[in-house]
Design an enzyme around this catalytic site. Structure first.
Site, PDB file in Angstrom:
ATOM      1  N   LYS A  76     -69.623 -43.212  -0.352  1.00 55.68           N
ATOM      2  CA  LYS A  76     -69.829 -44.297  -1.321  1.00 55.68           C
ATOM      3  C   LYS A  76     -68.596 -45.143  -1.604  1.00 55.68           C
ATOM      4  O   LYS A  76     -68.712 -46.298  -2.000  1.00 55.68           O
ATOM      5  CB  LYS A  76     -70.336 -43.715  -2.657  1.00 55.68           C
ATOM      6  CG  LYS A  76     -71.774 -43.242  -2.617  1.00 55.68           C
ATOM      7  CD  LYS A  76     -72.305 -43.017  -4.021  1.00 55.68           C
ATOM      8  CE  LYS A  76     -73.730 -42.511  -4.019  1.00 55.68           C
ATOM      9  NZ  LYS A  76     -74.190 -42.096  -5.336  1.00 55.68           N
ATOM     10  N   LYS A  79     -81.427 -38.173   4.008  1.00 56.30           N
ATOM     11  CA  LYS A  79     -82.204 -37.570   2.922  1.00 56.30           C
ATOM     12  C   LYS A  79     -82.968 -38.652   2.161  1.00 56.30           C
ATOM     13  O   LYS A  79     -82.544 -39.811   2.133  1.00 56.30           O
ATOM     14  CB  LYS A  79     -81.294 -36.759   1.982  1.00 56.30           C
ATOM     15  CG  LYS A  79     -80.450 -37.576   1.033  1.00 56.30           C
ATOM     16  CD  LYS A  79     -79.925 -36.709  -0.125  1.00 56.30           C
ATOM     17  CE  LYS A  79     -79.378 -37.607  -1.218  1.00 56.30           C
ATOM     18  NZ  LYS A  79     -79.749 -37.257  -2.559  1.00 56.30           N
ATOM     19  N   LYS A  83     -82.894 -42.249  -3.952  1.00 61.73           N
ATOM     20  CA  LYS A  83     -83.247 -43.321  -4.892  1.00 61.73           C
ATOM     21  C   LYS A  83     -82.642 -44.651  -4.473  1.00 61.73           C
ATOM     22  O   LYS A  83     -83.159 -45.696  -4.803  1.00 61.73           O
ATOM     23  CB  LYS A  83     -82.654 -43.008  -6.267  1.00 61.73           C
ATOM     24  CG  LYS A  83     -83.361 -41.959  -7.051  1.00 61.73           C
ATOM     25  CD  LYS A  83     -82.694 -41.891  -8.430  1.00 61.73           C
ATOM     26  CE  LYS A  83     -82.358 -40.488  -8.797  1.00 61.73           C
ATOM     27  NZ  LYS A  83     -81.198 -40.332  -9.636  1.00 61.73           N
TER      28      LYS A  83
HETATM   29  P1  ATP Z   1     -80.479 -39.824  -4.914  1.00 63.61           P
HETATM   30  O1  ATP Z   1     -79.692 -39.873  -3.640  1.00 63.61           O
HETATM   31  O2  ATP Z   1     -81.919 -39.835  -4.708  1.00 63.61           O
HETATM   32  O3  ATP Z   1     -80.017 -40.852  -5.905  1.00 63.61           O
HETATM   33  P2  ATP Z   1     -78.977 -37.949  -6.350  1.00 63.61           P
HETATM   34  O4  ATP Z   1     -78.601 -36.607  -5.838  1.00 63.61           O
HETATM   35  O5  ATP Z   1     -77.896 -38.944  -6.366  1.00 63.61           O
HETATM   36  O6  ATP Z   1     -80.205 -38.411  -5.529  1.00 63.61           O
HETATM   37  P3  ATP Z   1     -80.036 -37.073  -8.917  1.00 63.61           P
HETATM   38  O7  ATP Z   1     -81.209 -37.691  -9.538  1.00 63.61           O
HETATM   39  O8  ATP Z   1     -78.909 -36.849  -9.821  1.00 63.61           O
HETATM   40  O9  ATP Z   1     -79.627 -38.011  -7.754  1.00 63.61           O
HETATM   41  O10 ATP Z   1     -80.442 -35.699  -8.233  1.00 63.61           O
HETATM   42  C1  ATP Z   1     -81.145 -34.734  -8.940  1.00 63.61           C
HETATM   43  C2  ATP Z   1     -81.346 -33.529  -8.080  1.00 63.61           C
HETATM   44  O11 ATP Z   1     -82.164 -33.831  -6.940  1.00 63.61           O
HETATM   45  C3  ATP Z   1     -80.057 -32.939  -7.507  1.00 63.61           C
HETATM   46  O12 ATP Z   1     -80.095 -31.539  -7.686  1.00 63.61           O
HETATM   47  C4  ATP Z   1     -80.112 -33.260  -6.040  1.00 63.61           C
HETATM   48  O13 ATP Z   1     -79.460 -32.278  -5.265  1.00 63.61           O
HETATM   49  C5  ATP Z   1     -81.603 -33.257  -5.787  1.00 63.61           C
HETATM   50  N1  ATP Z   1     -81.978 -34.103  -4.643  1.00 63.61           N
HETATM   51  C6  ATP Z   1     -81.670 -35.403  -4.474  1.00 63.61           C
HETATM   52  N2  ATP Z   1     -82.191 -35.875  -3.329  1.00 63.61           N
HETATM   53  C7  ATP Z   1     -82.848 -34.821  -2.751  1.00 63.61           C
HETATM   54  C8  ATP Z   1     -83.605 -34.675  -1.538  1.00 63.61           C
HETATM   55  N3  ATP Z   1     -83.791 -35.679  -0.706  1.00 63.61           N
HETATM   56  N4  ATP Z   1     -84.126 -33.463  -1.268  1.00 63.61           N
HETATM   57  C9  ATP Z   1     -83.957 -32.427  -2.119  1.00 63.61           C
HETATM   58  N5  ATP Z   1     -83.258 -32.502  -3.280  1.00 63.61           N
HETATM   59  C10 ATP Z   1     -82.704 -33.688  -3.595  1.00 63.61           C
END
Ligand code: ATP
Ligand code: LTN
Length: 324
Positions: A112, A193, A196
């Protein structure tokens, strides 16, 4: 006494089924056996620019999502990170024992912000804030998706370093990463993966997507060459879709394999779409269960409970460092 779990998600956009299957599903399952703290990490959200009104709204929306997913406010503590000032305070202390090198190695930062001198410093120190979240509560277990494993290792390293240099103030937390669902992939690109922040909205099934949208996204999902429907890492697209099917139906791998043996992708996708819609239906109905007042009460009570524990840890840390 019950062991403690802590976890959190960022109020930065709509949650997708990866967040649910990788994290929230386990939060709900674990709250029976653990004393649970589930935080809405809005201080993490501001590592990237956020519109203030929208951030406020998304923070409350995320609390509703926790509740709709089945987090029970009678048993688990739900709170907003910025309501408990100790998170920011401990972050300063832990920043001072963190090393540039170890933060530079964090893959999320590399993706990032690394190499961009205009990137916010918060993106760099983000994992230290996450360590504070976890360590303030003397957490035993942290249920997260695979992408957070490295951050959790940093939390453990910082706790061990502090305990060694100043005296034991922190419990060393263990990760809880599910065997299936730890990294749900994009429906459009199984090498990435589900996220969001993915610009391709067809890659993610959002928790509030309606039945039509879910069905369309699944029909459009990429598949692998061949025809078999099996759990096989070398065929990542089908492996991902079958994993989603397994988790939304709570079936075993063998049951899933038997069910789709000899069937084509078209039929499989139809059944997957139906099962996903059914899985999300009760959740979507519950999202409106709490009005603003009820929600505020839950979050206020949660913050008070969290604050009392966080304050005890911080006070111990300050005393051990000679800050008081
Ligand atoms: P994103 O990339 O979707 O923004 P993030 O990890 O930045 O995800 P959070 O909403 O804080 O955003 O994540 C909440 C939880 O969801 C964390 O425990 C993260 O590890 C899990 N998580 C995020 N994306 C995935 C995925 N594709 N598969 C499984 N678990 C996920
Ligand atoms: N960094 C995590 C969210 C997060 C978290 C935490 C998870 C912040 N603090 C403490 C578990 C425990 C993410 O981006 N998904």
């Amino acid at each position: 006494m019950k062991k403690r779990i802590f976890s959190g998600a960022q109020p930065t956009g709509e949650l997708h089924i990866g967040n649910y299957l990788g994290a929230l599903k386990n939060w709900v399952a674990l709250q029976d056996d653990y004393e649970a703290f589930y935080c809405i990490v809005n201080l993490h959200a501001i590592t990237l620019p956020q519109d203030p009104n929208s951030l406020r709204e998304k923070t409350l929306d995320l609390a509703r999502i926790y509740l709709a997913a089945g987090v029970d406010p009678q048993r688990s503590t739900i709170f907003i990170q910025s309501d408990v000032a100790e998170h920011a305070e401990l972050t300063w202390v832990l920043s001072c024992i963190s090393r540039m090198g170890e933060l530079e190695r964090m893959t999320q930062f590399k993706d990032k912000g690394k190499g961009n001198s205009g990137a916010g410093v918060g993106l760099f120190t983000y994992p230290v804030l996450m360590a504070s979240d976890i360590l303030l509560y003397q957490t035993d277990l942290v249920p997260v998706g695979q992408d957070q494993k490295q951050h959790l290792e940093l939390s453990r390293d910082l706790a061990e370093r502090f305990n060694r240099d100043y005296g034991v103030a922190f419990k060393i937390p263990e990760p809880y990463i599910p065997k299936a669902g730890a990294s749900i992939k994009s429906l459009q690109d199984p090498a990435k993966k589900m996220s969001k922040s993915d610009e391709n909205l067809n890659g993610s099934i959002f928790l509030l997507d309606d039945a039509d949208t879910i069905t369309k996204k699944i029909k459009r999902a990429v598949t692998d060459s061949g025809t078999e429907i099996t759990f096989d890492e070398s065929r990542p697209a089908i492996n991902n879709l079958l994993t989603i099917y397994q988790l939304v139906t709570d079936k075993t791998q063998d049951e899933c394999l038997a069910q789709f043996e000899g069937k084509g992708y078209g039929q499989f996708k139809g059944e997957l779409a139906e099962a996903t819609v059914e899985f999300l239906r009760p959740f979507q109905a519950r999202v409106k269960d709490y009005d603003d007042d009820a929600l505020s009460r839950i979050l206020r009570t949660g913050a008070e409970k969290a604050r009392s524990i966080a304050a005890a840890t911080l006070s111990d840390v300050y005393a051990k460092m000679g800050l008081r």
